[in-house]
Write a protein that holds these residues in place. Sequence first.
Motif, mmCIF file in Angstrom:
data_model
loop_
_atom_site.group_PDB
_atom_site.id
_atom_site.type_symbol
_atom_site.label_atom_id
_atom_site.label_comp_id
_atom_site.label_asym_id
_atom_site.label_seq_id
_atom_site.Cartn_x
_atom_site.Cartn_y
_atom_site.Cartn_z
ATOM 1 N N LEU A 175 13.557 79.640 16.512
ATOM 2 C CA LEU A 175 14.310 80.693 17.192
ATOM 3 C C LEU A 175 15.104 81.522 16.189
ATOM 4 C CD1 LEU A 175 15.344 82.050 19.761
ATOM 5 C CD2 LEU A 175 17.132 80.306 19.888
ATOM 6 N N VAL A 176 15.826 80.848 15.302
ATOM 7 C CA VAL A 176 16.630 81.565 14.306
ATOM 8 C C VAL A 176 15.726 82.354 13.361
ATOM 9 C CG1 VAL A 176 18.212 81.285 12.360
ATOM 10 C CG2 VAL A 176 18.531 79.929 14.429
ATOM 11 N N SER A 178 12.711 83.565 13.944
ATOM 12 C CA SER A 178 12.122 84.706 14.650
ATOM 13 C C SER A 178 13.139 85.814 14.857
ATOM 14 C CB SER A 178 11.555 84.251 15.994
ATOM 15 O OG SER A 178 10.565 83.261 15.817
ATOM 16 N N LEU A 179 14.344 85.459 15.263
ATOM 17 C CA LEU A 179 15.380 86.473 15.509
ATOM 18 C C LEU A 179 15.807 87.155 14.214
ATOM 19 C CD1 LEU A 179 17.635 84.706 18.184
ATOM 20 C CD2 LEU A 179 15.960 86.529 18.532
ATOM 21 N N SER A 180 15.968 86.371 13.138
ATOM 22 C CA SER A 180 16.375 86.974 11.874
ATOM 23 C C SER A 180 15.276 87.874 11.323
ATOM 24 C CB SER A 180 16.750 85.896 10.861
ATOM 25 O OG SER A 180 15.675 84.985 10.647
ATOM 26 N N LEU A 182 13.013 89.431 13.129
ATOM 27 C CA LEU A 182 12.974 90.604 13.996
ATOM 28 C C LEU A 182 14.095 91.580 13.639
ATOM 29 C CD1 LEU A 182 11.767 92.079 16.430
ATOM 30 C CD2 LEU A 182 13.276 90.720 17.899
ATOM 31 N N ALA A 183 15.274 91.041 13.359
ATOM 32 C CA ALA A 183 16.406 91.895 12.996
ATOM 33 C C ALA A 183 16.119 92.664 11.709
ATOM 34 C CB ALA A 183 17.670 91.052 12.849
ATOM 35 N N TYR A 206 12.593 83.457 6.416
ATOM 36 C CA TYR A 206 13.324 83.320 7.675
ATOM 37 C C TYR A 206 13.318 81.873 8.163
ATOM 38 C CZ TYR A 206 12.562 88.271 7.174
ATOM 39 O OH TYR A 206 12.515 89.534 6.651
#
Length: 218
Positions: A175-176, A178-180, A182-183, A206
Amino acid sequence: MSPELATGIALTLSGLAAGWLAAYVSHHLPPLALGPRPRRYLIMPVAGALIGMVSAVWAQWQGLPSPWTAVFTALLGWQLLVLAVVDAENFWLPDVLTVPLGISGIIAATVLPYPLGQGWMMALLSALFGFSALWLLAFLYRKLRGRSGLGGGDPILFGMGAAWVGAMDLSIVLLVASLSGLAVVIGLKLAGRNLDMHSKIPFGTYLAIGFAVAWLVV
C-alpha cells in the motif's frame, strides 16, 4: 554518558559511512541507467546519519531499551537506502544487495524480542511467501499483458524485506509503495514529464519506503 546516547552517537557516525557507501555503490554499478548518475557523496552520508539518529530515538520512544533494537533498525534503514538509490538510478536490483537484506532480516528476527523478532523460522517462511506472491503477480501480468510489469529484482526484494516485517505486514508495504509511487508519478506529470504506460518506474525504490514504514509502525 548514558548507553542510549552512546548508541545514538555511534549509529549517527556509522550512518555517515553507510550513506557514503550507498552513493559509491550506486555510482560504480554498470552503466544501466537512462542518464548520467550524479555523485551524491554529500547528501547520502547525511541521509545515513539521519537514519542512525532516528533509529536510536525511535527505539527509545518505543520503550525498547536494548541497543540491538536501534542497531538492527539502523541496519535495515541503511540497506533500504542503498537499494532505493540503486534502483532509482539504475533500474536494477542486484542480488548481491537484496539477498543480504534477507539474511540480516533472519538474524534480526532471531535476536530481537517480539514483536520485532518473530523467530528465524517465521522470518524464513515470510521471505518465501513474499517472493512467491510477487513473483506470481509478475508472472500473471506478463501472461495477460504480454510484457513485464515488474523487474526481476522486485520479487526478490519483496521476499528479503518480508524476513524483516513478516508476511502479515506485506499488505502495508504494498500500500505504501503504491501510494508513494503514484504520488511521484503525479508530481512528475504536473512538472511536465511525459510519462505513459510504458515508462519505467523504479518500484524497488517505493518498496524500500514501504518496508521502512511497515517496520516503524510495528
